[in-house]
Design a protein around this motif. Structure first.
Motif: not given
Length: 331
Positions: A41, A88-90, A92-93, A150, A192-193, A195-197
């Motif tokens: 990620a 990016a959201t996916v 990250s998780n 991804t 996206g990254f 926000f998530a990371l």
């Protein structure tokens, strides 16, 4: 410091390939970051942050050289941004270990198709110049953007072959439009990254090194793509896709081929690729000779027509001279 220099050189080389062939920056740069021990990620986030600048520089360069179709940029770039943000959201998780080999098989098939098509047929000009439809570009952009985020790369390998295969755009405009639209994809993936990371795991010095190398190479690549023959460009794109995805599949858990098998497959691919490029160059030279001869004939016909219109009386007198032997002189 050595790491930053290596990253700058990698960014330069990756952008040179990406800007002239429409793919390669993300895959090359992410592979290097993973080899340096970065988690997937963070590696993808680092590359996409650098790509905001490199793609912007590449897009401006392609625009200045007339390689961009702005309608295509909008129709594929906006859905691509949506897909990239979701990807990016996916990532990250969630792990993408299962999805990666499936996509590599699809890309491998596209690469084989492109290599064969451009080697044997060149560009299908029956559809060249026809508009690219939104119903084709929107799903393509959505899927390519998701894969790009991804996988740390994939916008070019998914978008460029699909558009080239449609036969509606010449290669240089395909590459210029795909590269330019990637600005939106990189920006959305980066957001996206972040926000998530947050900034966890992202080394901004590495981002800067990749960015500097890529921005230096961007105008050179945009200039280069104007002079590379389309058949050679298509064969080169196909060969890169085949080699990259064959390598990924052979080293994946699906196949996990031994070293000897892998190198034997690589050798076969290199030989076939070299033969395809040589054949494409030979056919390009033949096509160029035929086009030159046709251009000379057309120019001669235009001159003759212009003379006929400029001096109609003289042409008429020449046309009315009786055929046969001249009469004997009179004493």
């Amino acid at each position: 410091m050595k790491t930053l220099i290596v990253l700058a050189l990698a960014g330069l080389g990756a952008q040179l390939v990406d800007g002239s062939l429409g793919m390669g920056y993300g895959v090359t740069s992410t592979t290097l970051l993973l080899a340096l021990g970065t988690n997937p990620a963070a590696a993808s986030a680092t590359v996409h942050l650098a790509e905001i600048g490199t793609n912007l520089a590449s897009g401006v360069s392609h625009w200045r050289f007339g390689n961009v179709d702005w309608k295509v940029v909008g129709r594929i770039g906006v859905p691509g941004a949506i897909g990239a943000f979701a990807g990016a959201t996916v990532l990250s998780n969630l792990s993408t270990e299962v999805a990666a080999p499936v996509m590599q098989l699809i890309l491998l098939a596209l690469g084989i198709y492109l290599l064969v098509r451009f080697t044997l047929r060149g560009i299908d000009r029956r559809h060249l110049g026809k508009p690219m439809r939104t119903r084709f570009l929107a799903p393509l952009g959505l899927a390519a953007g998701f894969v790009d985020a991804t996988g740390g790369g994939g916008w070019g390998p998914v978008s460029t072959p699909a558009i080239l295969a449609s036969g509606r755009m010449e290669p240089r405009k395909t590459i210029g439009s795909v590269d330019t639209s990637e600005v939106l994809v990189s920006l959305a993936a980066s957001l996206g990254f972040l926000f998530a990371l947050g900034s966890q795991g992202i080394d901004f010095a590495w981002v800067a090194a990749l960015l500097v190398g890529g921005m230096i190479a961007a105008p050179v690549a945009a200039w280069l793509v104007r002079f590379v023959p389309p058949r050679l460009l298509g064969a080169s794109v196909g060969g890169i896709i085949i080699l990259t995805n064959a390598r990924s599949l052979l080293t994946s858990d699906w196949i996990d081929a031994d070293t000897g098998t892998r190198y034997a497959v690589y050798a076969v691919i290199y030989v076939l690729w070299a033969a395809a490029v040589a054949w494409s160059y030979r056919e390009y030279r033949k096509d160029r000779t035929l086009e030159s001869a046709a251009a000379v004939t057309e120019a001669a016909e235009r001159r003759a027509e212009a003379e006929r219109l400029a001096f109609p009386n003289e042409v008429a007198e020449v046309d009315t001279v009786p055929a046969g032997r001249p009469s004997a002189p009179q004493n």
